[in-house]
Design an enzyme around this catalytic site. Structure first.
Site: not given
Ligand code: NDP
Length: 446
Positions: A128, A168
């Site tokens: 991430k 995201d």
């Protein structure tokens, strides 16, 4: 030492080594709780420091992102990429641009991603990244300059076989475009497999935009079917009004449900007759305005600063951000008759909220399972890139639906196998863990 003590000792060590990262602690604690069940039955999963290795990222990158704003002033943000685990495949996970981003948030998201990606059944590891850059109020050129600077550092750490970022919060199709352009320029090659969420004419996949929200609803429908109910006729609350929320609302209504409320960080709208998805998309995706504009244009009520979880419904889909639904809100949901909760966002429900759901017998699907449709479709985008192919909407959507159904069945049967019938948190953690753990054990201590 018994399993509980071993895990507690390990968790205490983790708290000390990762001080000041509450979201990361929260995510690890929940998984370790489920691992107690596995280690009690299969103690070999504690061999070779497996749990300690699993909770330590393989690599953490933190870098400076300088850029010049429209007034000619230099701005400095911080960039992150946490490459958490590549036992199953290249690191895969989104980039988040939001002022709240720090290392602990990225680590919690990267940690969750390992298990989620494992659950998809596809060959992808967990990672991430992101930045504390706030896209709100920035001009398009400022966003472009920021993305170019961010990629100027990130490009040396990613690649089709190494690490494949996606979007995201704060990173949608526009940002992926700017990031990809800069990667292509620096790498001097059109390596389409390096990012997912691309535009359809340059390597993107149909259904990727819709995938997370659609996937959450496919899984919710399967969960309800197992409990003898259906979405058709149900009242659904969807928090947020970004990418995940919009397509969760659209798909829930396609299933015959009514979306009775949606939100953003300024408040919520009440839509007892359902949401006009085309109007919502126009306001959020084209005009980039707030949810309040929807209320004004559709003539519905906007509750400024209100708590969306006070609305009466059958199903709640938190699709905004972490820890947006606490114990008190969970009580409200329970009192108002909610029987199903599925996390479209990552860790939107606090541990207290999950406790309330468990005690009340509310069926609860955690984000690892319920929002895995986004990354699964990203992996389908990678497959199309690798074979220089592009699939139809119907085919890709069908693959997504199959994946989400398979995830639910896997999670639910794993829970039952470990005497936790109906505990989808344990089922998701255990099923996700075992696949990664088997790969890590097979690959030796690295
Ligand atoms: P977006 O940036 O598109 O949308 C986020 C939405 O959440 C916005 O409407 C935002 O409102 C709202 N929001 C943020 N903070 C709050 C808050 N405190 N209270 C109420 N609303 C809030 O992001 P995504 O839709 O992509 O992501 C949403 C969640 O889903 C995140 O947790 C993300 O990690 C997760 N997720 C996303 C995937 C994807 O494919 N995009 C895949 C899997 C998970 P505002 O504009 O006011 O900030």
């Amino acid at each position: 030492m018994n399993v509980d003590n071993k895990i507690s000792e390990y968790y205490d060590k983790l708290l000390k080594r990762n001080a000041g990262e509450p979201e990361f602690h929260q995510a690890v604690s929940e998984v370790l709780d489920s691992l107690k069940i596995v280690l009690g039955k299969d103690p070999h999963y504690a061999d070779y420091g497996l749990v300690e290795r699993l909770c330590e990222p393989e690599r953490q990158l933190i870098f400076r992102v300088p850029w010049i704003d429209d007034n000619g002033q230099v701005q400095v943000n911080r960039g992150f990429r946490v490459q958490f685990n590549s036992a199953l495949g290249p690191y895969k996970g989104g980039l988040r641009f939001h002022p709240s981003v720090n290392l602990g948030i990225i680590k919690f998201l990267g940690f969750e991603q390992i298990f989620k990606n494992s659950l998809t059944g596809l060959p992808i590891g967990g990672g991430k990244g992101g930045s504390d850059f706030d896209p709100k109020g920035k001009s398009e050129l400022e966003i472009m300059r920021f993305c170019q600077s961010f990629m100027t550092e990130l490009h040396r750490h990613i690649g089709e076989y190494r690490d494949v970022p996606a979007g995201d919060i704060g990173v949608g199709g526009r940002e992926i475009g700017f990031l990809f352009g800069q990667y292509r320029r620096l790498a001097n090659q059109h390596e389409s497999g390096v990012l997912t969420g691309k535009g359809l004419t340059w390597g993107g996949s149909l259904v990727r935009t819709e995938a997370t929200g659609y996937g959450t609803v496919y899984l919710t429908a399967e969960m309800m079917r197992t409990h003898g109910e259906a979405l058709s006729g149900a009242k659904v609350i969807v928090s947020g009004s970004g990418n995940v929320a919009i397509y969760a609302a659209a798909k829930a209504q396609e299933h015959g449900a009514t979306v009775v409320a949606m939100s953003d960080s300024s408040g919520y709208i009440l839509t007892p007759e359902g949401v006009d998805v085309d109007l919502l998309k126009d306001i959020k995706e084209n005009r980039r305005e707030r949810i309040n504009s929807y209320a004004q244009e559709a003539g519905v009520k906007f509750v400024e600063g209100g708590n969306i979880w006070e609305v009466e419904a059958d199903v709640a889909l938190p699709c905004a951000t972490q820890n947006e639904l606490d114990g008190e809100s969970a009580q409200l949901l329970k009192n108002n008759g909610v029987r199903y909760v599925a996390e479209g966002a990552n860790m939107p429900c606090t541990p207290d909220a999950v406790h309330v759901f468990r005690e009340a017998g509310i069926a609860f699907a955690p984000g690892k399972a319920a929002n895995a449709g986004g990354v699964a479709t990203s992996a389908l985008e990678m497959q199309q890139n690798a074979s220089r192919d592009s699939w139809s909407f119907a085919y890709t959507d069908e693959r997504l639906k199959q994946i989400m159904t398979r995830i639910f069945v896997n999670v639910s049967t794993t829970a039952a196998e470990y005497d936790r019938e109906g505990d989808y948190v344990a089922g998701a953690n255990i099923a996700g863990f075992k696949k990664v753990a088997d790969a890590m054990l097979a690959q030796g201590v690295i």
